[in-house]
Design a protein around this motif. Structure first.
Motif, PDB file in Angstrom:
ATOM      1  N   SER A  56     -37.850 -37.933  68.761  1.00 13.34           N
ATOM      2  CA  SER A  56     -37.363 -38.444  70.150  1.00 13.34           C
ATOM      3  C   SER A  56     -38.587 -38.498  71.096  1.00 13.34           C
ATOM      4  N   ARG A  57     -38.534 -39.143  71.999  1.00 12.31           N
ATOM      5  CA  ARG A  57     -39.698 -39.539  72.925  1.00 12.31           C
ATOM      6  C   ARG A  57     -39.762 -38.091  73.838  1.00 12.31           C
ATOM      7  N   GLY A  58     -41.068 -37.990  73.931  1.00 10.74           N
ATOM      8  CA  GLY A  58     -41.514 -36.509  74.248  1.00 10.74           C
ATOM      9  C   GLY A  58     -41.434 -35.375  73.477  1.00 10.74           C
ATOM     10  N   ALA A  59     -41.041 -35.793  72.096  1.00 13.22           N
ATOM     11  CA  ALA A  59     -41.117 -34.446  71.034  1.00 13.22           C
ATOM     12  C   ALA A  59     -41.545 -35.141  69.752  1.00 13.22           C
ATOM     13  N   THR A  60     -42.146 -36.067  69.836  1.00 15.41           N
ATOM     14  CA  THR A  60     -42.462 -36.726  68.415  1.00 15.41           C
ATOM     15  C   THR A  60     -43.336 -36.004  67.539  1.00 15.41           C
ATOM     16  N   TYR A  61     -43.187 -35.924  66.415  1.00  9.96           N
ATOM     17  CA  TYR A  61     -43.860 -35.206  65.453  1.00  9.96           C
ATOM     18  C   TYR A  61     -44.672 -35.873  64.484  1.00  9.96           C
ATOM     19  N   HIS A  62     -44.454 -37.165  64.318  1.00  7.66           N
ATOM     20  CA  HIS A  62     -45.144 -38.204  63.306  1.00  7.66           C
ATOM     21  C   HIS A  62     -45.538 -39.525  63.934  1.00  7.66           C
ATOM     22  N   VAL A  63     -46.668 -39.996  63.394  1.00  7.59           N
ATOM     23  CA  VAL A  63     -46.934 -41.560  63.964  1.00  7.59           C
ATOM     24  C   VAL A  63     -47.852 -42.098  62.834  1.00  7.59           C
ATOM     25  N   GLY A  64     -47.704 -43.396  62.739  1.00 11.12           N
ATOM     26  CA  GLY A  64     -48.676 -44.199  61.887  1.00 11.12           C
ATOM     27  C   GLY A  64     -48.828 -45.643  62.456  1.00 11.12           C
ATOM     28  N   ALA A 114     -50.529 -44.394  57.439  1.00 12.62           N
ATOM     29  CA  ALA A 114     -50.384 -42.916  58.071  1.00 12.62           C
ATOM     30  C   ALA A 114     -51.123 -41.619  57.145  1.00 12.62           C
ATOM     31  N   ALA A 115     -51.387 -40.869  57.955  1.00 18.27           N
ATOM     32  CA  ALA A 115     -51.808 -39.686  57.305  1.00 18.27           C
ATOM     33  C   ALA A 115     -50.541 -38.658  57.296  1.00 18.27           C
ATOM     34  N   PRO A 116     -50.055 -38.501  55.901  1.00 18.22           N
ATOM     35  CA  PRO A 116     -48.692 -38.051  55.924  1.00 18.22           C
ATOM     36  C   PRO A 116     -48.595 -36.693  56.116  1.00 18.22           C
ATOM     37  N   GLN A 117     -49.168 -35.730  55.262  1.00 17.80           N
ATOM     38  CA  GLN A 117     -48.851 -34.246  55.537  1.00 17.80           C
ATOM     39  C   GLN A 117     -49.813 -33.488  54.476  1.00 17.80           C
ATOM     40  N   PRO A 118     -50.043 -32.070  54.750  1.00 15.75           N
ATOM     41  CA  PRO A 118     -51.060 -31.401  53.750  1.00 15.75           C
ATOM     42  C   PRO A 118     -50.797 -31.648  52.348  1.00 15.75           C
ATOM     43  N   GLY A 124     -56.965 -43.035  51.275  1.00 16.21           N
ATOM     44  CA  GLY A 124     -57.479 -42.000  50.159  1.00 16.21           C
ATOM     45  C   GLY A 124     -57.957 -40.932  50.909  1.00 16.21           C
ATOM     46  N   LYS A 125     -58.438 -40.784  52.088  1.00 19.64           N
ATOM     47  CA  LYS A 125     -58.970 -39.903  52.742  1.00 19.64           C
ATOM     48  C   LYS A 125     -57.876 -38.758  52.936  1.00 19.64           C
ATOM     49  N   PRO A 126     -58.110 -37.416  53.037  1.00 20.07           N
ATOM     50  CA  PRO A 126     -57.260 -36.316  52.945  1.00 20.07           C
ATOM     51  C   PRO A 126     -56.555 -35.970  54.453  1.00 20.07           C
ATOM     52  N   TYR A 127     -55.411 -35.543  54.362  1.00 19.27           N
ATOM     53  CA  TYR A 127     -54.803 -34.919  55.548  1.00 19.27           C
ATOM     54  C   TYR A 127     -55.343 -33.705  55.598  1.00 19.27           C
ATOM     55  N   VAL A 128     -55.854 -33.507  56.859  1.00 17.08           N
ATOM     56  CA  VAL A 128     -56.393 -32.071  57.452  1.00 17.08           C
ATOM     57  C   VAL A 128     -55.699 -31.829  58.902  1.00 17.08           C
ATOM     58  N   TRP A 129     -54.906 -30.920  59.111  1.00 15.49           N
ATOM     59  CA  TRP A 129     -54.367 -30.509  60.156  1.00 15.49           C
ATOM     60  C   TRP A 129     -55.237 -30.634  61.457  1.00 15.49           C
ATOM     61  N   ASP A 142     -55.276 -35.813  60.609  1.00 15.23           N
ATOM     62  CA  ASP A 142     -53.853 -35.744  60.613  1.00 15.23           C
ATOM     63  C   ASP A 142     -53.345 -36.760  61.146  1.00 15.23           C
ATOM     64  N   CYS A 143     -52.042 -37.051  61.432  1.00  9.42           N
ATOM     65  CA  CYS A 143     -51.450 -38.413  61.861  1.00  9.42           C
ATOM     66  C   CYS A 143     -51.834 -38.991  63.158  1.00  9.42           C
ATOM     67  N   SER A 144     -51.898 -38.218  64.163  1.00  4.24           N
ATOM     68  CA  SER A 144     -52.299 -38.746  65.487  1.00  4.24           C
ATOM     69  C   SER A 144     -53.904 -38.888  65.361  1.00  4.24           C
ATOM     70  N   GLY A 145     -54.493 -38.068  64.625  1.00  4.21           N
ATOM     71  CA  GLY A 145     -56.057 -38.054  64.626  1.00  4.21           C
ATOM     72  C   GLY A 145     -56.341 -39.482  63.963  1.00  4.21           C
TER      73      GLY A 145
END
Length: 301
Positions: free
Chosen positions: A257-265, A275-279, A197-202, A211-214
């Motif tokens: 791809s490994r070394g260039a991942t853009y999302h994590v959960g 996960a924290a999805p997107q803005p 329920g907490k908001p996504y903030v980049w 954000d996702c990695s945060g």
């Protein structure tokens, strides 16, 4: 008390809630309930929990009880009840359960922090950390919007008892290694669920937005004391690489791809992850699907 609010306007309604209805805004006033208010789902079919855009977050079972924080009137005349963050249920499916909930009494019990645990307010905003072994008087319990049991420590101060007691659920007699890992996985998942329920903030690293990695960094650091890095590529090296077919609860799950991942959960089992999805969206539980299929996992624990 009253504060300024935005009037909620919905396009359509049903017995289980509004699917696909959006919220529009106009100035008005809202009533914010005290933290000891709660509601019970009385509709025999249960009720849908919706976000501010009318999207279904999940289904609330008939008979379940939930903390309530404020109310808003929809254009259909129904009163909508806030269950924390951007989560709403139509009052036609509920009854006021405040009189039957626990409250302050002369016979207050004691909560013992079996490990360091976060103290939060009714909106799940972090206040401070209670040290392991500390003892506190309690003044009632409630079921929070994430399904966990929250213990009131006086005033607007709450602790997630479900997350705090996760360590005590390990089966006695299991091996030290298995018990330790199982306990840590439970703690990670419990703390991750507490952020729903907490908001996504980049760029946000918590505790009020992510954000996702945060989110993954915050959960592993605060649940089990593991530093996994602050962005996705760094977190790829936080453990052992595993395939998606071999994911276990508590694993990190990556897209790209490994070394260039853009999302994590964080994988929680049953083909689901947090996960924290997107803005514009909040931390939530999602299901792995062919439409948005992850690339690989990392076993941290």
């Amino acid at each position: 008390m009253t504060i300024k609010r935005n009037l909620v306007t919905f396009a359509a309604a049903s017995a289980l809630g509004l699917a696909g209805a959006a919220l529009t805004q106009s100035n008005s006033a809202q009533h914010v309930h005290a933290a000891t208010n709660s509601v019970k789902i009385t509709n025999a079919a249960g009720a849908n929990l919706l976000d501010g855009n009318g999207n279904v977050i999940r289904h609330l079972a008939a008979g379940s009880e939930w903390l309530s924080y404020q109310t808003k009137t929809g254009s259909n005349g129904d009163t909508w009840i806030n269950l924390g963050a951007d989560q709403w249920v139509d009052s036609v499916n509920t009854s006021d359960n405040s009189s039957s909930t626990s409250s302050a009494s002369s016979s207050s019990s004691i909560f013992t922090a079996t490990k360091a645990v976060s103290l939060v307010d009714v909106s799940n905003n972090y206040l401070r950390t209670l040290p392991a072994g500390s003892k506190w008087k309690t003044y009632g319990t409630m079921t929070g919007w994430n399904g966990d049991t929250y213990v009131n420590l006086g005033g607007n101060q709450w602790v997630d008892e479900t997350a705090a007691n996760a360590a005590s659920t390990a089966v006695e007699g299991a091996t030290t290694t298995a018990t330790s890992r199982d306990t840590q996985v439970q703690e990670v998942i419990a703390l991750a669920k507490a952020q729903i329920g907490k908001p996504y903030v980049w760029g946000a690293k918590g505790p009020n937005s992510f954000d996702c990695s945060g989110l993954t960094q915050y959960v592993f650091q605060n649940a089990v004391g593991k530093s996994i890095g602050g962005y996705t590529v760094a977190q790829e090296s936080a453990g052992t690489i595993v395939s998606i077919s071999n994911l276990q609860a508590g694993d990190l799950v990556f897209w790209g791809s490994r070394g260039a991942t853009y999302h994590v959960g964080i994988y929680i089992g049953n083909n689901q992850y947090i996960a924290a999805p997107q803005p514009g969206e909040n931390v939530k539980i999602s299901s792995i699907s062919a439409y948005f299929y992850p690339s690989f996992g990392v076993r941290v624990l």
